[in-house]
Write a protein that holds these residues in place. Structure first.
Motif, PDB file in Angstrom:
ATOM      1  N   SER A 237      -4.933  -6.191  38.372  1.00 30.68           N
ATOM      2  CA  SER A 237      -5.362  -5.098  39.238  1.00 30.68           C
ATOM      3  C   SER A 237      -6.844  -5.208  39.558  1.00 30.68           C
ATOM      4  CB  SER A 237      -5.093  -3.762  38.538  1.00 30.68           C
ATOM      5  OG  SER A 237      -6.021  -3.577  37.477  1.00 30.68           O
TER       6      SER A 237
ATOM      7  N   GLY B  18      -2.699   1.624  47.026  1.00 35.78           N
ATOM      8  CA  GLY B  18      -3.808   1.536  46.081  1.00 35.78           C
ATOM      9  C   GLY B  18      -5.163   1.813  46.684  1.00 35.78           C
TER      10      GLY B  18
ATOM     11  N   LEU C 112      -5.015  -5.463  47.483  1.00 38.33           N
ATOM     12  CA  LEU C 112      -4.550  -4.076  47.442  1.00 38.33           C
ATOM     13  C   LEU C 112      -3.360  -3.853  48.361  1.00 38.33           C
ATOM     14  CD1 LEU C 112      -7.947  -2.181  47.734  1.00 38.33           C
ATOM     15  CD2 LEU C 112      -6.523  -2.375  45.707  1.00 38.33           C
TER      16      LEU C 112
END
Length: 186
Positions: A124, A45, A41
Motif C-alpha cells: 500500500s 483509495g 491507487l
C-alpha cells in the motif's frame, strides 16, 4: 513550482505525493487516472491518499519551522497500521524496511523479496511511505524534506543548503515573490 532536484531515495515518493496538489491553481493530480496510477491507487483509495498527503505536508512544514497549513490527522496515526518487513541482503548484510505485500508475504517470500520492490507490487501507499520515512531516518535525510513557506504554495522540496535553512521551493518564484512583497512593504 519546484526547480530543485528531487529528494534522494524513498523521499522522492513522499515529495511526489505531497506535490500532487497545486495549492495555487487547485489542480490535484490524484483526480486523474494517470495521477492515481503513479502511486498504485485505485479510485477508492484516493481520499486516504489525500489525507496522508496533507499530513505529510504538515510534517514537511514543521521541518521548516512553520505551523500546519490546516488541522490534519497526526502522521504517526496514519502510518501505525502500515505493514513493513525487514529485508536483509545475504551478499553484504545490508538491511532495509520494505512494504509488506499481504497477498504475497510469507516467511519464504520475505526472505527472497528484493530490497526495493517494484512499484506495481510493493504494498500500500501507506506502507511505502512508512518504509521511505524509516529509510530516511536512518540516512539522516528526513528532516531535510520541507514544504515551501509561501502560503499559496507549500510545495515539498529537499533542502540541500549547507545549513539546512532553505525556505522556498524555488528562489526564482516563491522566494522572489516574498522578497518583492518585503521590498514593497518598506
Amino acid at each position: 513550482m519546484n526547480d530543485r532536484a528531487p529528494a534522494p531515495g524513498g523521499l522522492a515518493l513522499i515529495q511526489s505525493l505531497v506535490n500532487t496538489l497545486d495549492l495555487e491553481s487547485g489542480a490535484d493530480r490524484l483526480d486523474t487516472a494517470e495521477g492515481r496510477a503513479a502511486f498504485g491507487l485505485a479510485t477508492g483509495g484516493t481520499e486516504a491518499a489525500r489525507e496522508l498527503r496533507e499530513s505529510l505536508r504538515a510534517v514537511c512544514l514543521a521541518h521548516a519551522d512553520h505551523p500546519p497549513h490546516r488541522p490534519v490527522p497526526p502522521l504517526g496515526e496514519l502510518l501505525a497500521g502500515a505493514p513493513l518487513y525487514l529485508t536483509v541482503d545475504g551478499r553484504d548484510g545490508g538491511a532495509a524496511f520494505a512494504p509488506a505485500v499481504p497477498a504475497v508475504l510469507s516467511a519464504s517470500a520475505a526472505l527472497s523479496a528484493p530490497a526495493t520492490p517494484s512499484p506495481a507490487v510493493n504494498g500500500s501507499l501507506t506502507s511505502r511511505v512508512a518504509a521511505a520515512i524509516a529509510e530516511s531516518l536512518v540516512d539522516g535525510t528526513w528532516a531535510r524534506l520541507k514544504a515551501c513557506e509561501a502560503s499559496t504554495c507549500h510545495w515539498a522540496y529537499y533542502d540541500r543548503s549547507p545549513a539546512g535553512r532553505g525556505r522556498w521551493c524555488s528562489m526564482s518564484v516563491c522566494g522572489a515573490r516574498a522578497k518583492m512583497r518585503r521590498y514593497r512593504a518598506k
